[in-house]
Design an enzyme around this catalytic site. Structure first.
Site, short mmCIF file in Angstrom:
data_model
loop_
_atom_site.label_atom_id
_atom_site.label_comp_id
_atom_site.label_asym_id
_atom_site.label_seq_id
_atom_site.Cartn_x
_atom_site.Cartn_y
_atom_site.Cartn_z
N ASN A 110 39.13 -3.58 -12.82
CA ASN A 110 38.61 -4.95 -12.73
C ASN A 110 39.67 -5.97 -12.25
OD1 ASN A 110 36.38 -4.56 -15.58
ND2 ASN A 110 35.90 -4.40 -13.41
N ASP B 46 27.77 -3.58 -19.09
CA ASP B 46 27.70 -3.79 -17.63
C ASP B 46 26.44 -4.58 -17.25
OD1 ASP B 46 28.56 -3.61 -15.03
OD2 ASP B 46 27.87 -1.54 -14.72
C1 IPE Z 1 32.91 -1.12 -16.11
O1 IPE Z 1 32.07 -1.95 -15.40
C2 IPE Z 1 33.96 -1.94 -16.80
C3 IPE Z 1 33.48 -2.81 -17.85
C4 IPE Z 1 32.28 -2.84 -18.34
C5 IPE Z 1 34.47 -3.69 -18.40
P1 IPE Z 1 32.24 -2.14 -13.83
O2 IPE Z 1 31.17 -3.03 -13.40
O3 IPE Z 1 33.63 -2.59 -13.53
O4 IPE Z 1 32.05 -0.66 -13.31
P2 IPE Z 1 31.83 -0.10 -11.84
O5 IPE Z 1 33.01 -0.50 -11.04
O6 IPE Z 1 30.58 -0.68 -11.32
O7 IPE Z 1 31.73 1.37 -12.02
C1 IPE Z 2 30.29 -6.31 -16.80
O1 IPE Z 2 29.44 -6.95 -15.91
C2 IPE Z 2 31.47 -7.15 -17.18
C3 IPE Z 2 32.75 -6.69 -16.62
C4 IPE Z 2 32.93 -5.64 -15.87
C5 IPE Z 2 33.92 -7.47 -16.94
P1 IPE Z 2 29.74 -6.97 -14.36
O2 IPE Z 2 30.58 -8.16 -14.05
O3 IPE Z 2 30.29 -5.68 -13.91
O4 IPE Z 2 28.28 -7.19 -13.77
P2 IPE Z 2 27.65 -6.47 -12.50
O5 IPE Z 2 27.83 -5.00 -12.67
O6 IPE Z 2 28.37 -6.99 -11.32
O7 IPE Z 2 26.22 -6.87 -12.54
MG MG Z 3 29.47 -3.96 -13.24
#
Ligand code: IPE
Ligand code: IPE
Ligand code: MG
Length: 255
Positions: free
Chosen positions: A76, A28
């Protein structure tokens, strides 16, 4: 092993016997990493893909049996279409560029989630890469794609109910092992360590059943900055913990 890898002092500090067998990672912080530099979110996903390469390679070198990466959650799908497309493009690029290396290093690629929701081309490439690496016997690399822990448990319950309705299993025989066997992760070892990057202290629907007794490692580091030093630090902390599984410390120490 190349001479460079052999002489890495950080590797020497890790006790192979104290490493997790199965590491799971919630990768993340890609978006925030990019934003902090004034860049588009996609740049963060691109750099995050490099972290994936580094971590896969390191885990293989250290001899882990299984590495499970949360790459795209069911939730997502609610992101902007352009970002989803960019993520799918990057996944395709990752699969193409890593295929040969995975085969050479004995890495078996696996996927969990409702992968039939992926765009056709991505789905086909994934199936193709999984087939090409199916002989890998050193480490299982599982990508959680369109994955949700609750959805996984629901489909396992559905599967078992269907088997019971067909008279193939007795409902009274449905125990922990039967449920575990109906999950996408069937056959994988227990998750020993769960890492989440980016400072968020939540599980976000990842491997709900499988993390029952996992150790957690939360770090403020954004995923694109999570490389070997951060991985080794997580392993060092993991090695220093006592996993008691309900027993007392004295029991485990034989006292
Ligand atoms: C969790 O990350 C999913 C992945 C790392 C693929 P998110 O960024 O989607 O999680 P939330 O929604 O902030 O909890
Ligand atoms: C994790 O990084 C990747 C996926 C969830 C696909 P994020 O895209 O969630 O990055 P933040 O949390 O918005 O910084
Ligand atoms: Mg995230």
């Amino acid at each position: 092993m190349t001479p460079k890898e052999k002489s890495d002092p950080r590797l020497d500090q890790l006790d192979p016997a104290a490493l997790p067998r199965h590491l799971a990672v919630i990768m993340d912080g890609n978006g925030r990493w990019a934003k902090s530099k004034g860049w588009r979110r996609v740049k963060g996903h691109e750099e995050g893909a490099e972290s994936v390469r580094v971590v896969v390679r390191a885990c293989r070198r250290l001899g882990l049996d299984a590495l499970t990466l949360y790459a795209f959650s069911e939730e997502n799908w609610a992101r902007p279409k352009a970002e989803i497309e960019a993520l799918m493009r990057l996944l395709g690029r990752f699969l193409k560029s890593q295929r040969q290396e995975m085969i050479e290093r004995g890495i078996l690629l696996n996927a969990i989630g409702t992968i039939d929701r992926l765009p056709q081309a991505t789905y086909d490439l994934l199936q193709d890469t999984m087939a090409a690496t199916s002989g890998g016997g050193e480490m299982v690399l599982t990508l959680a794609l369109s994955y949700g822990g609750r959805q996984e448990i629901a489909q396992a319950a559905r599967l078992l109910a269907e088997q019971a309705a067909r008279g193939e299993i007795d409902p009274s025989a449905i125990d922990e092992a039967a449920l575990a066997g109906a999950l996408y992760t069937q056959g994988l070892p227990e998750v020993d360590l769960l890492i989440r990057t980016s400072g968020e202290l939540r599980v976000s629907n990842f491997l709900l059943w499988q993390i029952a007794y996992a150790e957690f490692h939360f770090t403020d580091t954004y995923w694109p900055d999570f490389r070997e030093p951060e991985l080794y630090e997580a392993f060092r902390q993991y090695a220093s913990r006592q996993r008691r599984f309900g027993q007392t410390g004295e029991q485990l120490e034989g006292g």
